[in-house]
Enzyme design. Structure first.
Site, PDB file in Angstrom:
ATOM      1  CB  SER A  65      -0.948  -0.078   1.326  1.00  0.00           C
ATOM      2  OG  SER A  65      -2.043  -0.978   1.022  1.00  0.00           O
ATOM      3  CE  LYS A  68      -3.817   0.375  -1.385  1.00  0.00           C
ATOM      4  NZ  LYS A  68      -4.478  -0.293  -0.324  1.00  0.00           N
ATOM      5  CE1 TYR A 190      -4.635  -1.538  -4.605  1.00  0.00           C
ATOM      6  CE2 TYR A 190      -5.025  -4.025  -4.609  1.00  0.00           C
ATOM      7  CZ  TYR A 190      -4.937  -2.681  -3.881  1.00  0.00           C
ATOM      8  OH  TYR A 190      -4.702  -2.849  -2.634  1.00  0.00           O
ATOM      9  CE1 TYR A 242      -2.709   0.386   5.233  1.00  0.00           C
ATOM     10  CE2 TYR A 242      -2.188  -0.557   7.108  1.00  0.00           C
ATOM     11  CZ  TYR A 242      -1.736  -0.446   6.092  1.00  0.00           C
ATOM     12  OH  TYR A 242      -1.155  -0.724   5.085  1.00  0.00           O
TER      13      TYR A 242
HETATM   14  O1  DON Z   1      -4.808  -4.960  -1.682  1.00  0.00           O
HETATM   15  C1  DON Z   1      -4.233  -5.497  -0.593  1.00  0.00           C
HETATM   16  O2  DON Z   1      -4.695  -5.973   0.395  1.00  0.00           O
HETATM   17  C2  DON Z   1      -2.651  -5.367  -0.552  1.00  0.00           C
HETATM   18  N1  DON Z   1      -1.990  -5.403  -1.880  1.00  0.00           N
HETATM   19  C3  DON Z   1      -2.370  -3.980   0.031  1.00  0.00           C
HETATM   20  C4  DON Z   1      -2.647  -3.739   1.375  1.00  0.00           C
HETATM   21  C5  DON Z   1      -1.975  -3.028   2.180  1.00  0.00           C
HETATM   22  O3  DON Z   1      -0.714  -2.734   2.126  1.00  0.00           O
HETATM   23  C6  DON Z   1      -2.806  -2.056   3.228  1.00  0.00           C
HETATM   24  N2  DON Z   1      -3.515  -1.209   2.573  1.00  0.00           N
HETATM   25  N3  DON Z   1      -3.940  -0.263   2.562  1.00  0.00           N
END
Ligand code: DON
Length: 306
Positions: A65, A68, A190, A242
């Site tokens: 993430s 992102k 993604y 988060y």
């Molecule tokens: O989509 C997912 O769950 C993971 N590729 C990324 C999750 C992560 O790092 C936290 N997400 N906001």
């Protein structure tokens, strides 16, 4: 002010060692579950070009993430405020892969850093670029000044094969009319985005434009204007870790973005960008030792935005 951070990083690296066995590696992406939690790296990139490091700072990890942040920067650079018609700017107060909030908020994700929001950002990039994932990779290569950065194909495949929840999120948004490209296109792009591999030094460098009012420190290239950069940093502070973002701001006091690969990148505006990596996560999905390392960094250096 040319502070030498080396001693502080060495101290932190020693201090966090007992924590490394206490976190849990992400197990829902099979390829990530195989990684040893007993690793820790940290890097500071100062705007004057000095780099300080400790531990496993040159080991590649899955950015997950954290990517992102760069996807949002690219979409914001290209589309400006138009992106806010499709994704919000509020903390979610829910797990990053939650479906329930999306249902009662009619397919508009709370922010670009939860999975739903990142899927919308991918959809926006897919409308703008022939290959959104490679456009993003190329963008990050420029930000990190590292042309060899690449996807970890094993991680991407591993995630694509188990992305049931992300598929559900994408289909729900499609039903609400907030996803224009095919679900499979957005999910593939993604998952590849999340599988971009970087080390701590590369990650700190890649985020340094956010500490430098939107310009890459070594080249002067303007990525975002100062006002947009302020807004991106604000989003990192309020939504970047988060539903633990409040606690993280309380403990660390810096804009930051985390990922379930155990990486966290943070920004001290006007001064430096720093990154930590340790794969063991806390219950919210943030690196346990990494969060503590950042807390110790702002405490020992008295550097924070507050
Ligand atoms: O989509 C997912 O769950 C993971 N590729 C990324 C999750 C992560 O790092 C936290 N997400 N906001």
């Amino acid at each position: 002010m040319s502070i030498n951070y080396q001693e502080i990083l060495d101290t932190i690296c020693d201090e966090v060692q007992p924590l490394l066995s206490q976190g849990k590696v992400a197990s829902y992406i099979p390829e990530l579950s195989r990684i040893s939690p007993l690793q820790f790296g940290m890097a500071v990139y100062c705007l004057d070009g000095r780099i300080f490091t400790a531990g496993d700072e040159r080991k590649k990890f899955s950015t997950q993430s954290v990517s992102k942040l760069f996807a949002l920067a690219l979409a914001f650079k290209r589309e400006g405020n138009a992106i806010w018609t499709r994704v919000g700017r509020e903390p979610s107060g829910n797990p990053f892969n939650s479906l329930s909030q999306l249902e009662y908020e009619h397919g508009i994700p709370r922010n670009p850093f939860i999975n739903a929001g990142a899927l919308v950002i991918n959809d926006i990039l897919a409308a703008r670029f022939v290959q959104a994932d490679t456009a993003l990779l190329q963008f990050i290569r420029v930000l990190a000044d590292e042309p060899t950065l690449d996807f970890d194909r094993d991680v991407a495949l591993s995630e694509q094969g188990t992305a049931h929840r992300n598929n559900a999120i994408a289909h729900l948004m499609k039903d609400f009319g907030n996803l224009f490209n095919p679900v499979a296109t957005v999910i593939d792009s993604y998952c590849r985005q999340c599988a971009i591999a970087m080390n701590c030094v590369e990650l700190a460098k890649a985020a340094s434009f956010l500490a430098n009012r939107g310009s890459i420190p070594w080249s002067g290239e303007c990525i975002l204007d100062a006002s947009s950069t302020k807004r991106l940093n604000a989003l990192m502070l309020t939504c970047g870790t988060y539903d633990a973002a409040g606690d993280f701001a309380y403990r660390v006091g810096l804009p930051a973005k985390s990922g379930v690969g155990g990486g966290i990148v943070a920004v001290v505006p006007g001064e430096l960008a720093l990154s930590v990596w340790s794969p063991g996560l806390d219950t919210n999905g943030n690196s346990l030792a990494g969060s503590m390392a950042l807390e110790r960094f702002t405490t020992l250096t008295t550097r924070s935005i507050f």
